[in-house]
Design an enzyme around this catalytic site. Structure first.
Site: not given
Length: 410
Positions: A135, A217, A253
């Protein structure tokens, strides 16, 4: 007389947010946005989970609810439930009191606080390794927290679209002891390629042997496979090994609360005794950064995590969302095979989570955007949630044209 701000240079636009702005400004009715990192319905609309909507209404109807500040470390019931969710209710680290969890501003905030904590209380010269494909904001957050710019370890095999475990282990084996190793717990962004369980054990072996410090993460727990337990396997396996480590969580999410900035950071110690000191310094870091976290989203999440019926309903929603994404994977691969797009597209269905790393070059991506108004990031990453039954064939045909018309150059 010019302003003291006149010499401020213009920052380059964020690759993902800039893409969204381009999409919105495009008047072409055929346009398709495959860059957005958010779930969309089969009608390509934003989705508010019914269980989230219902809890929000309950909070709105509660006459005792207030807008008072939370403590620096956040809502305690939310923090406790978040730690149990990712580590497991039977986690030995929780039982031993070796876990310090604080609320954070979603996953980005958890990373930022965690890396600042490392810089201030481990060493500001600590090396941080991230996957070569990761990311993009990881590389922004790390130096902003006071650490050196991120180093890379190899991750993806471009030929297969799967994890290159031999290269990954080889690179980690060269990392200095004490280095932070950023790992995606599941649904790797941007590739969608996750290590298998045996590969995770290989990574764990080199982490232990080299005395490295994992920083997980976790932006997609439950959203990748549809199972909260399955998606937590990597983290729980590393915790069970008795390592010092950090864990970032996000509910953007998996609860669809993107704009509420709901997340958590857990510092897991290999032995008990430092929890009070760790919490005090995390609170001090947060106090100087944003004082205290937002309340609303944490209360919604805590209510869902703490109620058996609401939790079960949420689990059902996760199954539905992950199933829609997998359905789009199957349909895109079928469409590419139907129109005879050159290449092997098995990676579309072997990868997992919101994103797929197509292998398209930046030149092919530009071709698709300019000719077909299909928007995706320059590295060829597409958000599967941006596809619908109405657009999947159109996108597949655009991909075919790009592959056949544009010579790979990256």
């Amino acid at each position: 007389m010019s302003s003291i701000f006149s010499s401020v240079p213009t920052a380059p636009p964020d690759a993902i947010l800039g893409l969204t702005a381009q999409f919105r400004a495009d008047p072409d009715p055929r346009k398709v946005n495959l860059g957005v990192g958010a779930f969309r319905t089969s009608s390509n609309k934003p989705y508010v989970l019914p269980v989230v909507r219902r809890v929000e209404q309950q909070l709105a109807d509660d006459p005792s609810a207030t807008h008072e500040y939370l403590p620096q470390d956040g809502l305690q019931s939310f923090c406790d439930a978040s730690a149990r969710l990712i580590l497991g209710a039977d986690s030995p680290a929780l039982a031993d009191g070796r876990v310090t969890t604080v609320q954070a501003l979603s996953g980005t905030g958890a990373l930022r606080v965690g890396f600042a904590f490392v810089a201030n209380f481990i060493s500001s010269s600590t090396s941080v390794y991230v996957p070569k494909q990761t990311w993009s904001n990881h590389r922004n957050v790390i130096p902003a927290a006071g650490l050196p710019r991120a180093l890379e370890y190899r991750y993806l095999d471009p030929r297969t679209g799967a994890v290159d475990i031999a290269a990954l282990v080889e690179d980690l084996d060269k990392a200095p002891a004490g280095s932070i190793i950023l790992l995606h717990g599941c649904a790797h962004n941007p590739t969608g390629a996750d290590p298998t369980q045996p590969q995770w054990l290989q990574i764990l072996d080199v982490v232990k042997r080299r005395k490295l410090v994992p920083f997980f993460d976790n932006a997609y727990q439950g959203f990748a496979s549809g199972s909260l337990e399955t998606d937590a396997w990597s983290v729980r396996t590393f915790v069970a090994a008795g390592l010092d480590m950090l864990v970032a969580q996000s509910y953007a999410k998996n609860m669809g609360m993107y704009g509420e900035r709901v997340g958590a950071l857990s510092v897991v110690a290999s032995s008990a005794g430092a929890e009070d000191a760790v919490r005090s310094q995390l609170k001090a870091t947060i106090r100087a950064m944003y004082s205290s976290p937002p309340k609303h989203g944490a209360m919604v999440a805590a209510a869902i995590l703490g109620d058996e019926k609401l939790f079960a309903e949420w689990e059902g929603e996760l199954v539905k969302m992950s199933a829609r994404i997998m359905d789009m994977r199957v349909k895109l691969k079928a469409a590419l095979e139907k129109n005879a797009t050159p290449g092997n597209w098995d990676r579309i269905t072997s990868q997992i989570g919101m994103f797929s790393y197509t292998g398209l070059t930046s030149q092919q991506v530009t071709f698709m955007r300019e000719k077909y108004h299909v928007y995706m990031t320059a590295n060829g990453r597409i958000s599967m949630a941006g596809l619908t039954d109405d657009t999947v064939q159109y996108v597949a045909d655009a991909m075919k044209d790009a592959v056949e018309s544009v010579v790979k150059q990256d």
